[in-house]
Design a protein around this motif. Structure first.
Motif, PDB file in Angstrom:
ATOM      1  N   VAL A   1       0.824  -1.206   0.000  1.00 29.78           N
ATOM      2  CA  VAL A   1       0.000   0.000   0.000  1.00 29.78           C
ATOM      3  C   VAL A   1       0.860   1.260   0.000  1.00 29.78           C
ATOM      4  CG1 VAL A   1      -1.823   1.237   1.225  1.00 29.78           C
ATOM      5  CG2 VAL A   1      -1.850  -1.231   1.163  1.00 29.78           C
TER       6      VAL A   1
ATOM      7  N   ASN B   1       0.577   4.958  -1.994  1.00 30.27           N
ATOM      8  CA  ASN B   1       0.648   6.319  -1.438  1.00 30.27           C
ATOM      9  C   ASN B   1       1.689   7.152  -2.164  1.00 30.27           C
ATOM     10  OD1 ASN B   1      -1.405   6.135   0.435  1.00 30.27           O
ATOM     11  ND2 ASN B   1      -0.084   5.165   1.943  1.00 30.27           N
TER      12      ASN B   1
ATOM     13  N   GLN C   1      -1.027  13.702  -6.988  1.00 31.75           N
ATOM     14  CA  GLN C   1      -2.109  14.482  -6.402  1.00 31.75           C
ATOM     15  C   GLN C   1      -2.047  15.966  -6.771  1.00 31.75           C
ATOM     16  OE1 GLN C   1      -2.026  14.013  -2.153  1.00 31.75           O
ATOM     17  NE2 GLN C   1      -0.322  15.411  -1.916  1.00 31.75           N
TER      18      GLN C   1
ATOM     19  N   TYR D   1      -8.845  21.726 -10.165  1.00 34.07           N
ATOM     20  CA  TYR D   1      -9.117  23.103  -9.730  1.00 34.07           C
ATOM     21  C   TYR D   1      -9.400  23.994 -10.928  1.00 34.07           C
ATOM     22  CZ  TYR D   1      -8.448  27.783  -7.978  1.00 34.07           C
ATOM     23  OH  TYR D   1      -8.630  29.105  -7.693  1.00 34.07           O
TER      24      TYR D   1
ATOM     25  N   ALA E   1      -2.912  28.187  -9.835  1.00 28.03           N
ATOM     26  CA  ALA E   1      -3.717  27.279  -9.012  1.00 28.03           C
ATOM     27  C   ALA E   1      -3.154  27.285  -7.608  1.00 28.03           C
ATOM     28  CB  ALA E   1      -3.680  25.874  -9.580  1.00 28.03           C
ATOM     29  N   PRO E   2      -3.998  27.147  -6.591  1.00 32.23           N
ATOM     30  CA  PRO E   2      -3.472  27.119  -5.220  1.00 32.23           C
ATOM     31  C   PRO E   2      -2.685  25.836  -4.981  1.00 32.23           C
ATOM     32  CG  PRO E   2      -5.815  26.663  -5.222  1.00 32.23           C
ATOM     33  CD  PRO E   2      -5.455  26.996  -6.626  1.00 32.23           C
ATOM     34  N   GLU E   3      -1.913  25.855  -3.915  1.00 33.03           N
ATOM     35  CA  GLU E   3      -1.171  24.646  -3.543  1.00 33.03           C
ATOM     36  C   GLU E   3      -2.122  23.680  -2.857  1.00 33.03           C
ATOM     37  OE1 GLU E   3       2.531  23.966  -3.385  1.00 33.03           O
ATOM     38  OE2 GLU E   3       2.214  25.199  -5.189  1.00 33.03           O
ATOM     39  N   LEU E   4      -1.850  22.432  -3.036  1.00 32.11           N
ATOM     40  CA  LEU E   4      -2.625  21.423  -2.314  1.00 32.11           C
ATOM     41  C   LEU E   4      -1.865  21.138  -1.026  1.00 32.11           C
ATOM     42  CD1 LEU E   4      -4.986  19.388  -2.317  1.00 32.11           C
ATOM     43  CD2 LEU E   4      -3.505  17.816  -3.525  1.00 32.11           C
TER      44      LEU E   4
ATOM     45  N   ILE F   1      -2.540  19.177   1.397  1.00 32.58           N
ATOM     46  CA  ILE F   1      -2.825  17.916   2.092  1.00 32.58           C
ATOM     47  C   ILE F   1      -2.158  16.773   1.328  1.00 32.58           C
ATOM     48  CG2 ILE F   1      -4.995  18.547   3.195  1.00 32.58           C
ATOM     49  CD1 ILE F   1      -6.422  17.366   0.745  1.00 32.58           C
ATOM     50  N   LYS F   2      -2.038  15.685   2.027  1.00 37.16           N
ATOM     51  CA  LYS F   2      -1.553  14.475   1.358  1.00 37.16           C
ATOM     52  C   LYS F   2      -2.585  13.389   1.554  1.00 37.16           C
ATOM     53  CE  LYS F   2       3.416  14.505   0.840  1.00 37.16           C
ATOM     54  NZ  LYS F   2       4.690  13.947   1.277  1.00 37.16           N
ATOM     55  N   TYR F   3      -2.970  12.807   0.462  1.00 41.13           N
ATOM     56  CA  TYR F   3      -3.926  11.708   0.572  1.00 41.13           C
ATOM     57  C   TYR F   3      -3.165  10.450   0.980  1.00 41.13           C
ATOM     58  CZ  TYR F   3      -7.024  14.831  -1.952  1.00 41.13           C
ATOM     59  OH  TYR F   3      -7.780  15.901  -2.324  1.00 41.13           O
ATOM     60  N   VAL F   4      -3.661   9.811   2.027  1.00 44.20           N
ATOM     61  CA  VAL F   4      -2.985   8.609   2.495  1.00 44.20           C
ATOM     62  C   VAL F   4      -3.956   7.443   2.469  1.00 44.20           C
ATOM     63  CG1 VAL F   4      -1.807   7.503   4.423  1.00 44.20           C
ATOM     64  CG2 VAL F   4      -1.425   9.921   3.944  1.00 44.20           C
ATOM     65  N   PHE F   5      -3.523   6.380   1.855  1.00 46.42           N
ATOM     66  CA  PHE F   5      -4.339   5.166   1.816  1.00 46.42           C
ATOM     67  C   PHE F   5      -3.720   4.147   2.754  1.00 46.42           C
ATOM     68  CE2 PHE F   5      -5.648   7.363  -1.833  1.00 46.42           C
ATOM     69  CZ  PHE F   5      -6.898   6.883  -2.188  1.00 46.42           C
ATOM     70  N   THR F   6      -4.550   3.541   3.548  1.00 41.41           N
ATOM     71  CA  THR F   6      -4.034   2.485   4.422  1.00 41.41           C
ATOM     72  C   THR F   6      -4.647   1.172   3.976  1.00 41.41           C
ATOM     73  OG1 THR F   6      -5.829   2.835   5.962  1.00 41.41           O
ATOM     74  CG2 THR F   6      -3.764   3.988   6.411  1.00 41.41           C
ATOM     75  N   ARG F   7      -4.000   0.129   4.434  1.00 42.74           N
ATOM     76  CA  ARG F   7      -4.524  -1.192   4.110  1.00 42.74           C
ATOM     77  C   ARG F   7      -5.916  -1.316   4.700  1.00 42.74           C
ATOM     78  NH1 ARG F   7      -2.572  -5.435   2.053  1.00 42.74           N
ATOM     79  NH2 ARG F   7      -0.469  -4.598   1.895  1.00 42.74           N
ATOM     80  N   GLU F   8      -6.806  -1.973   3.960  1.00 43.98           N
ATOM     81  CA  GLU F   8      -8.159  -2.185   4.483  1.00 43.98           C
ATOM     82  C   GLU F   8      -8.076  -2.949   5.799  1.00 43.98           C
ATOM     83  OE1 GLU F   8     -10.963  -3.724   1.324  1.00 43.98           O
ATOM     84  OE2 GLU F   8      -9.057  -3.525   0.275  1.00 43.98           O
TER      85      GLU F   8
END
Lengths: 201, 228
Positions: A18, A22, A29, A37, B55-58, B60-67
């Motif tokens: 996983v 990420n 992202q 946007y 464009a604005p900065e993002l 945040i960081k998207y984080v995926f965890t194991r189910e």
């Protein structure tokens, strides 16, 4: 177009890591967010869209036969997601630029606050120039706007845009041409000329 | 547009996607064509204007965890994981349950009349009713006695019946015999009397015949023999 690193990360993720997903998501992202946007013109909507896109990628990545095509695949998902979002937003009358924004209406609002006639330069700067450009772009038809975004901001080749939007390459070119010309006219109406732009840049 | 170049070519040139030859041709054409230059200028302005909008900065960081592991994953048998081999694992656990239950108190049966397959399990055995064996033996013996009595009775009855039948038949037989003897005697007596009557005449006849025979045949022969 596909990046070697992407392919490696995809393979690792499909093997059950996983963390690789990420890293893949972090690589993408920002790009996806900027695209969303510029299409949706709202920061929160764009974040929501990127999240939805990444979830879809997470779910369906194993169905992607050829990891080399990941780049166009993820853009395809993003475009669809943005369009879906726009559709539902339109239904709910939520989106900021469903309200009619014209140079005159904005100027009028500003004039009433300041209490005098604006000079052309003031008129152009009463909002940040970037916002005005955004407004102008927002008033283009969707088919022109998306081509402009993909070409100007994402730097796709015409052939790639044609493939992603599933339209003939000459259609892409004429939409881009018409869009930019349309843009130019609107800018003129807003008294934004070459000099103003170069100053800002 | 008065010149021969289409907007597609201009846009291709603007984004540097024209082939080298086409590009050269277009660049040769450009100084002499004010219209094309004006169009390129407009494209340039529009294109530049777009660069202004950032464009604005993002942030945040998207984080995926194991189910999260489903609850049943804790119960997986080392050999079969439920997620990978759902059929095998569930079949195995069912088999294991059956084994355990059969160790405790497991009953299985088949009712032939209703054609029902019966499986019953229980953790505790049902209390069995106590059987009174002496009562059963007594009952059995009494039934046996009754049966013997009945059989002797039947045999006696049969004997009596048979004797009665035979004696009746014997009496009839004796009667018949007496009748037959009477008839025999009668027949003999009549035949004797007829024979008596017959014999007088017959004897006479026979005697005469014999005399005649002797006189005619036998006597001469004898005399000759004597003579010799």
């Amino acid at each position: 177009m596909a990046n070697v690193d992407d392919v490696v990360l995809i393979r690792n993720f499909l093997d059950g890591d996983v963390g690789s997903f990420n890293r893949l998501a972090w690589r993408w992202q920002e790009r996806l967010f900027r695209f969303a946007y510029r299409y949706l013109m709202d920061e929160e909507d764009a974040k929501e869209t990127v999240q939805a896109v990444l979830i879809k990628v997470y779910k369906y990545l194993k169905k992607l036969k050829d990891p080399e095509k990941f780049s166009s695949w993820i853009y395809q998902i993003t475009i669809n997601q943005c369009r879906d979002f726009r559709k539902s937003a339109k239904k709910n009358q939520m989106h900021p630029f469903t309200e009619e924004l014209t140079a005159e209406s904005v100027d009028a609002a500003y004039q009433s606050t300041v209490g005098r006639q604006l000079t052309p330069t003031e008129s152009a700067h009463r909002k940040s120039l970037g916002e005005l450009i955004q407004m102008t772009l927002a008033r283009l038809p969707e088919e022109q706007r998306i081509v402009i975004i993909m070409k100007e901001y994402e730097g796709f080749k015409f052939a790639e845009i044609a493939e992603l939007l599933n339209v003939p390459i000459n259609t892409v070119k004429s939409r881009l041409y018409n869009g930019l010309m349309h843009m130019q006219k609107l800018l003129k109406q807003l008294n934004i000329d070459k000099e103003v732009i170069y100053d800002e840049l | 547009m008065s010149c021969n170049y289409s907007k597609e070519t201009i846009i291709d040139y603007f984004y540097q996607e024209l082939s080298e030859a086409d590009k050269q041709a277009f660049e040769e054409h450009l100084p002499g064509c004010e219209e094309c230059r004006a169009l390129l200028e407009e494209l340039q302005t529009a294109s530049h204007s777009l660069k202004v909008w950032k464009a604005p900065e993002l942030h945040i960081k998207y984080v995926f965890t194991r189910e999260r592991e489903p609850w049943y994953s804790r119960f997986t048998v080392p050999v079969f994981s439920i997620r990978r081999h759902p059929v095998l694992a569930s079949a195995g656990s069912i088999a294991a349950c059956f084994l355990i239950l059969s160790l405790v108190n497991f009953k299985m049966g088949y009712n032939r009349e209703t054609r029902d397959f019966i499986i019953s399990t229980s953790m505790f055995q049902k209390p069995q009713p106590q059987i009174d064996y002496t009562a059963i033996t007594e009952k059995l013996e009494s039934v046996q006695r009754q049966n013997i009595e009945l059989m002797t009775q039947i045999l006696e009855e049969y004997d009596v019946h048979q004797y009665q039948q035979t004696s009746a038949m014997m009496a009839e037989l004796v009667q018949n015999w007496q009748l037959q003897r009477q008839m025999d005697i009668d027949a003999i007596s009549t035949s004797f009397s007829t024979l008596q009557e017959m014999t007088g005449e017959e004897l006479n006849k026979n005697m005469a015949a014999t005399v005649q025979l002797i006189e005619t045949v036998l006597l001469p022969v004898k005399f000759e023999q004597v003579k010799k």
